[in-house]
Write a protein that holds these residues in place. Structure first.
Motif, PDB file in Angstrom:
ATOM      1  N   TRP A 253      71.064   9.901 -29.897  1.00  0.00           N
ATOM      2  CA  TRP A 253      70.612  11.493 -29.289  1.00  0.00           C
ATOM      3  C   TRP A 253      71.874  12.199 -29.390  1.00  0.00           C
ATOM      4  O   TRP A 253      72.195  12.983 -28.384  1.00  0.00           O
ATOM      5  CB  TRP A 253      69.965  11.568 -28.097  1.00  0.00           C
ATOM      6  CG  TRP A 253      68.634  10.765 -28.216  1.00  0.00           C
ATOM      7  CD1 TRP A 253      68.390   9.420 -27.639  1.00  0.00           C
ATOM      8  CD2 TRP A 253      67.247  11.185 -28.890  1.00  0.00           C
ATOM      9  NE1 TRP A 253      67.013   9.243 -27.863  1.00  0.00           N
ATOM     10  CE2 TRP A 253      66.338  10.346 -28.617  1.00  0.00           C
ATOM     11  CE3 TRP A 253      67.074  12.542 -29.553  1.00  0.00           C
ATOM     12  CZ2 TRP A 253      65.065  10.282 -29.151  1.00  0.00           C
ATOM     13  CZ3 TRP A 253      65.548  12.601 -29.894  1.00  0.00           C
ATOM     14  CH2 TRP A 253      64.716  11.500 -30.004  1.00  0.00           C
ATOM     15  N   TYR A 256      70.643  16.093 -29.713  1.00  0.00           N
ATOM     16  CA  TYR A 256      69.806  16.823 -28.619  1.00  0.00           C
ATOM     17  C   TYR A 256      70.285  16.297 -27.069  1.00  0.00           C
ATOM     18  O   TYR A 256      69.710  16.782 -26.198  1.00  0.00           O
ATOM     19  CB  TYR A 256      68.111  16.288 -28.802  1.00  0.00           C
ATOM     20  CG  TYR A 256      67.522  17.067 -29.910  1.00  0.00           C
ATOM     21  CD1 TYR A 256      67.301  18.347 -29.708  1.00  0.00           C
ATOM     22  CD2 TYR A 256      67.256  16.271 -31.251  1.00  0.00           C
ATOM     23  CE1 TYR A 256      66.628  19.030 -30.911  1.00  0.00           C
ATOM     24  CE2 TYR A 256      66.721  17.137 -32.196  1.00  0.00           C
ATOM     25  CZ  TYR A 256      66.566  18.487 -31.930  1.00  0.00           C
ATOM     26  OH  TYR A 256      65.774  19.206 -33.267  1.00  0.00           O
ATOM     27  N   ARG A 260      63.789  13.423 -26.054  1.00  0.00           N
ATOM     28  CA  ARG A 260      62.807  14.507 -25.701  1.00  0.00           C
ATOM     29  C   ARG A 260      61.572  14.192 -26.160  1.00  0.00           C
ATOM     30  O   ARG A 260      61.456  13.889 -27.338  1.00  0.00           O
ATOM     31  CB  ARG A 260      63.546  15.931 -26.306  1.00  0.00           C
ATOM     32  CG  ARG A 260      64.931  16.152 -25.664  1.00  0.00           C
ATOM     33  CD  ARG A 260      65.084  17.574 -25.810  1.00  0.00           C
ATOM     34  NE  ARG A 260      66.436  18.117 -25.339  1.00  0.00           N
ATOM     35  CZ  ARG A 260      67.024  19.297 -25.540  1.00  0.00           C
ATOM     36  NH1 ARG A 260      66.392  20.075 -26.231  1.00  0.00           N
ATOM     37  NH2 ARG A 260      68.357  19.523 -24.952  1.00  0.00           N
ATOM     38  N   LYS A 261      60.704  15.103 -25.554  1.00  0.00           N
ATOM     39  CA  LYS A 261      59.275  14.829 -26.009  1.00  0.00           C
ATOM     40  C   LYS A 261      58.878  16.210 -26.668  1.00  0.00           C
ATOM     41  O   LYS A 261      59.374  17.376 -26.207  1.00  0.00           O
ATOM     42  CB  LYS A 261      58.487  14.674 -24.842  1.00  0.00           C
ATOM     43  CG  LYS A 261      58.856  13.338 -23.983  1.00  0.00           C
ATOM     44  CD  LYS A 261      58.228  12.099 -24.553  1.00  0.00           C
ATOM     45  CE  LYS A 261      59.026  10.795 -24.315  1.00  0.00           C
ATOM     46  NZ  LYS A 261      59.216  10.582 -22.914  1.00  0.00           N
ATOM     47  N   ARG A 263      58.552  13.043 -28.682  1.00  0.00           N
ATOM     48  CA  ARG A 263      59.485  12.216 -29.456  1.00  0.00           C
ATOM     49  C   ARG A 263      59.642  12.261 -30.835  1.00  0.00           C
ATOM     50  O   ARG A 263      60.519  12.188 -31.469  1.00  0.00           O
ATOM     51  CB  ARG A 263      59.317  10.709 -29.032  1.00  0.00           C
ATOM     52  CG  ARG A 263      60.491   9.697 -29.374  1.00  0.00           C
ATOM     53  CD  ARG A 263      60.359   8.300 -29.011  1.00  0.00           C
ATOM     54  NE  ARG A 263      61.212   7.536 -30.015  1.00  0.00           N
ATOM     55  CZ  ARG A 263      62.535   6.937 -29.523  1.00  0.00           C
ATOM     56  NH1 ARG A 263      62.915   7.475 -28.355  1.00  0.00           N
ATOM     57  NH2 ARG A 263      63.211   6.387 -30.315  1.00  0.00           N
ATOM     58  N   TYR A 266      61.260  15.203 -32.152  1.00  0.00           N
ATOM     59  CA  TYR A 266      62.758  15.575 -31.895  1.00  0.00           C
ATOM     60  C   TYR A 266      63.784  14.422 -32.642  1.00  0.00           C
ATOM     61  O   TYR A 266      64.714  14.414 -32.930  1.00  0.00           O
ATOM     62  CB  TYR A 266      63.084  15.358 -30.419  1.00  0.00           C
ATOM     63  CG  TYR A 266      62.774  16.675 -29.818  1.00  0.00           C
ATOM     64  CD1 TYR A 266      63.651  17.653 -30.110  1.00  0.00           C
ATOM     65  CD2 TYR A 266      61.616  16.897 -28.946  1.00  0.00           C
ATOM     66  CE1 TYR A 266      63.141  19.039 -29.470  1.00  0.00           C
ATOM     67  CE2 TYR A 266      61.174  18.070 -28.487  1.00  0.00           C
ATOM     68  CZ  TYR A 266      62.131  19.203 -28.842  1.00  0.00           C
ATOM     69  OH  TYR A 266      61.613  20.287 -28.291  1.00  0.00           O
TER      70      TYR A 266
END
Ligand SMILES: [Zn+2]
Length: 299
Positions: A253, A256, A260-261, A263, A266
């Motif tokens: 990640w 970001y 994050r949702k 999912r 992202y």
């Protein structure tokens, strides 16, 4: 802080819902001339302009859905944009191709109904292509077309000369940094375009997302925005201190900061950006792909 509707000479800034965050953007309206740029801000406000017959044409800065979601209100008005971004607007299948989603990808079936209902996608063919450096006389105000590829191949900014107002579209100067995750996005062009905008003699800077209005522009804002690109790349190189698969890279990640949702949304962005950085590092010889192990490693 959410920006409010403001006028800079004849240039009206119309703030988008949700503070101009995705899936909305801020719109620009040129008074008297009746040009609306990026109709995806506040549907009620845009409907009002339409009902009062105050819109004569639509300009799009680029092909993304968070910039055309209210374009359906203006189906009878001419659409002007850069040729480089026209193809995905005319065909939803091309639209998905440009996001790097292959036929059969689950994300296509996830997005298709959303594009039609929430983003009012209707195939459109531009009525005229705008080219870099073109000057458009809007009756008392001159719009200079500024081609700023990178985010998309045909992204446009507009410099309104007399009031010194520069609309920079998705060169949005947010802390998140620039997006260059599409099939035809380019990190190098993104950097060049940011530097080009930075050198323009503007007095007011407008963007399509978040803060939206900059009435003075400390150099640090540009520096920080560009530095995001380097930070992402440095973090990726650090992580490649031992060889990694693409899935392991995505799980880090780096773009970001954390998972994050939703999912799948992202994860798509994370993967797309990491792919761009890997391509850049591989062309510089800094990173090597090992087909035998299916891993990337430092060169
Ligand atoms: Zn965009």
């Amino acid at each position: 802080m959410r920006p409010e509707e403001r006028c800079f000479g004849p240039i009206r800034f119309i703030p988008g819902y949700n503070g101009g965050r995705y899936p909305y953007c801020h719109s620009i309206y040129v008074e008297d001339a009746g040009v609306i740029i990026d109709p995806a801000s506040n549907r009620e406000r845009l409907k009002q302009l339409q009902k009062q017959d105050m819109v004569t044409m639509v300009w799009l800065s680029h092909w993304h859905e968070d910039h055309f979601r209210d374009l359906d209100l203006f189906e009878d008005k001419p659409l002007w944009m850069h040729q480089g971004d026209a193809a995905p607007l005319s065909d939803m299948s091309v639209f998905f191709d440009w996001y790097g989603l292959d036929p059969g990808d689950d994300l296509r079936s996830f997005w298709e109904p959303l594009l039609k209902t929430d983003f009012h996608f209707r195939p459109r063919t531009p009525d005229r292509f705008l080219v870099d450096g073109e000057l458009i006389d809007l009756g008392g105000i001159t719009a200079e077309v500024v081609h700023i590829p990178g985010h998309t191949p045909g992204q446009l900014g507009f410099y309104f000369r007399e009031p010194g107002v520069l609309f920079m579209a998705d060169c949005d100067l947010t802390p998140f940094g620039p997006w260059y995750g599409d099939r035809y996005s380019s990190i190098e062009e993104t950097i060049q375009s940011i530097n080009r905008l930075r050198q323009m003699p503007a007095k007011i800077w407008l963007t399509a997302h978040e803060t939206g209005i900059f009435e003075n522009m400390p150099e640090t804002i540009w520096d920080n925005y560009l530095a995001v690109i380097d930070k992402r790349e440095t973090a990726l190189l650090d992580f490649l201190s031992s060889p990694k698969t693409m899935d392991e890279i995505v799980e880090q990640w780096i773009i970001y900061g954390k998972e994050r949702k939703p999912r799948e949304f992202y994860e798509y962005g994370e993967r797309a950006h990491m792919q761009k950085h890997l391509e850049r590092l591989m062309s510089a010889g800094t990173v090597i792909w090992e087909p035998e192990s299916g891993r990337y490693r430092r060169g």
